[in-house]
Design a protein around this motif. Structure first.
Motif, PDB file in Angstrom:
ATOM      1  N   ALA A  78       2.964   0.657  10.838  1.00 23.85           N
ATOM      2  CA  ALA A  78       2.102  -0.511  11.038  1.00 23.85           C
ATOM      3  C   ALA A  78       1.772  -1.182   9.710  1.00 23.85           C
ATOM      4  O   ALA A  78       1.779  -2.418   9.605  1.00 23.85           O
ATOM      5  N   ARG A  79       1.498  -0.378   8.684  1.00 22.98           N
ATOM      6  CA  ARG A  79       1.155  -0.932   7.373  1.00 22.98           C
ATOM      7  C   ARG A  79       2.351  -1.676   6.761  1.00 22.98           C
ATOM      8  O   ARG A  79       2.198  -2.762   6.206  1.00 22.98           O
ATOM      9  N   ARG A  80       3.545  -1.095   6.884  1.00 19.76           N
ATOM     10  CA  ARG A  80       4.730  -1.763   6.337  1.00 19.76           C
ATOM     11  C   ARG A  80       5.014  -3.057   7.083  1.00 19.76           C
ATOM     12  O   ARG A  80       5.449  -4.046   6.483  1.00 19.76           O
ATOM     13  N   CYS A  81       4.750  -3.067   8.379  1.00 19.83           N
ATOM     14  CA  CYS A  81       4.959  -4.285   9.166  1.00 19.83           C
ATOM     15  C   CYS A  81       3.983  -5.377   8.719  1.00 19.83           C
ATOM     16  O   CYS A  81       4.360  -6.556   8.627  1.00 19.83           O
ATOM     17  N   GLN A  82       2.750  -5.006   8.444  1.00 22.70           N
ATOM     18  CA  GLN A  82       1.776  -5.980   7.935  1.00 22.70           C
ATOM     19  C   GLN A  82       2.270  -6.604   6.630  1.00 22.70           C
ATOM     20  O   GLN A  82       2.165  -7.823   6.431  1.00 22.70           O
ATOM     21  N   GLU A  83       2.820  -5.781   5.754  1.00 24.41           N
ATOM     22  CA  GLU A  83       3.359  -6.287   4.488  1.00 24.41           C
ATOM     23  C   GLU A  83       4.516  -7.245   4.723  1.00 24.41           C
ATOM     24  O   GLU A  83       4.625  -8.285   4.058  1.00 24.41           O
ATOM     25  N   LEU A  84       5.374  -6.888   5.684  1.00 28.47           N
ATOM     26  CA  LEU A  84       6.534  -7.736   5.982  1.00 28.47           C
ATOM     27  C   LEU A  84       6.108  -9.073   6.571  1.00 28.47           C
ATOM     28  O   LEU A  84       6.639 -10.130   6.196  1.00 28.47           O
ATOM     29  N   VAL A  85       5.156  -9.055   7.488  1.00 33.48           N
ATOM     30  CA  VAL A  85       4.665 -10.299   8.083  1.00 33.48           C
ATOM     31  C   VAL A  85       4.075 -11.207   7.006  1.00 33.48           C
ATOM     32  O   VAL A  85       4.318 -12.426   7.002  1.00 33.48           O
ATOM     33  N   LYS A  86       3.333 -10.625   6.081  1.00 36.87           N
ATOM     34  CA  LYS A  86       2.761 -11.418   4.981  1.00 36.87           C
ATOM     35  C   LYS A  86       3.870 -12.062   4.148  1.00 36.87           C
ATOM     36  O   LYS A  86       3.780 -13.244   3.768  1.00 36.87           O
ATOM     37  N   THR A  87       4.931 -11.317   3.868  1.00 35.36           N
ATOM     38  CA  THR A  87       6.063 -11.861   3.112  1.00 35.36           C
ATOM     39  C   THR A  87       6.726 -12.996   3.866  1.00 35.36           C
ATOM     40  O   THR A  87       7.060 -14.042   3.281  1.00 35.36           O
ATOM     41  N   LEU A  88       6.904 -12.824   5.169  1.00 34.32           N
ATOM     42  CA  LEU A  88       7.533 -13.872   5.987  1.00 34.32           C
ATOM     43  C   LEU A  88       6.667 -15.127   6.026  1.00 34.32           C
ATOM     44  O   LEU A  88       7.195 -16.248   6.034  1.00 34.32           O
TER      45      LEU A  88
END
Length: 237
Positions: free
Chosen positions: A213-223
């Motif tokens: 979940a934490r890595r997905c949050q980081e990815l969404v922020k990058t996108l």
């Protein structure tokens, strides 16, 4: 020290089932060789057809586990130390090309009971290099979709085994990390894949494993930074 580490790894491989150990090490060498083919191809030999033929086997390496016999007697920490020496010989030139985020890194080390091991990281990096080498969404789309489907490895398998749940979590984490690495490499070019990715990312934001979940949050922020718009309205399961 390197000689001592190499002796340790040979002892480790002698102790586990020899065929399993050698098979795992061979897979690691093959994946790293493929990575170099993708990375250093300046003649246009690598194309989408060639990569697509090996796409599924390459993705499968993410879950090809380290040999496990006698782990209680010869723990992975021994292999972890020995592979430092191995990496000097077979992986040092690849280290700067692709490395997992701190959130995911614990799942691709040689040590650790729930780690997928260095073969998972090697497969991840080879896939990202292939996407960059071919540079066409004719390959990016099936690769991205296959990886996203891996992120749906169940966190509540019918088995109540904790090891089964752990393996599912690391499969999701490594597959998600590969998508994140593709985003970092392709940047704006990845946006063509964004619509099909959003439903998967919405699910992963609610993942039962905090690391995923934490890595997905980081990815969404990058996108969001790349696209220049908020994705909040799409992040609803």
């Amino acid at each position: 020290n390197n000689n001592n580490n190499n002796n340790k790894v040979m002892n480790w491989f002698d102790t586990v089932h020899c065929a399993d150990a050698n098979k795992w090490l061979l897979h690691l060498y093959i994946v790293r060789a493929l990575h170099r083919c993708f990375l250093y191809d300046n003649a246009g030999f690598i194309d989408s057809d060639k990569v697509e033929r090996i796409l599924d086997p390459l993705i499968a390496q993410m879950t090809f586990d380290l040999p496990a016999k006698n782990r209680h007697q010869y723990p992975r920490s021994l292999l972890a130390a020995a592979l430092v020496a191995q990496d000097v010989m077979v992986g040092a030139d690849l280290a700067s090309e692709c490395s997992p985020s701190p959130t995911t890194a614990a799942l691709t080390t040689a040590a650790g009971a729930d780690s997928a091991g260095p073969l998972a990281e090697a497969a991840m990096c080879a896939l990202v290099a292939a996407a960059a080498a071919v540079n066409t969404d004719a390959l990016w789309k099936p690769m991205n979709y296959a990886l996203l489907m891996r992120t749906r490895a169940s966190s509540s398998a019918t088995s109540n085994s904790s090891s089964s749940n752990s393996n599912s979590a690391r499969t999701r984490a490594v597959a998600l990390e590969t998508v994140a690495q593709m985003v970092d490499r392709l940047r704006e070019e990845f946006l063509v894949l964004l619509p099909e990715s959003l439903p998967f990312l919405a699910e992963l934001l609610e993942d039962s494993d905090a690391r995923v979940a934490r890595r997905c949050q980081e990815l969404v922020k990058t996108l969001e930074e790349i696209s220049g718009e908020s994705l909040d309205e799409y992040m609803k399961v």
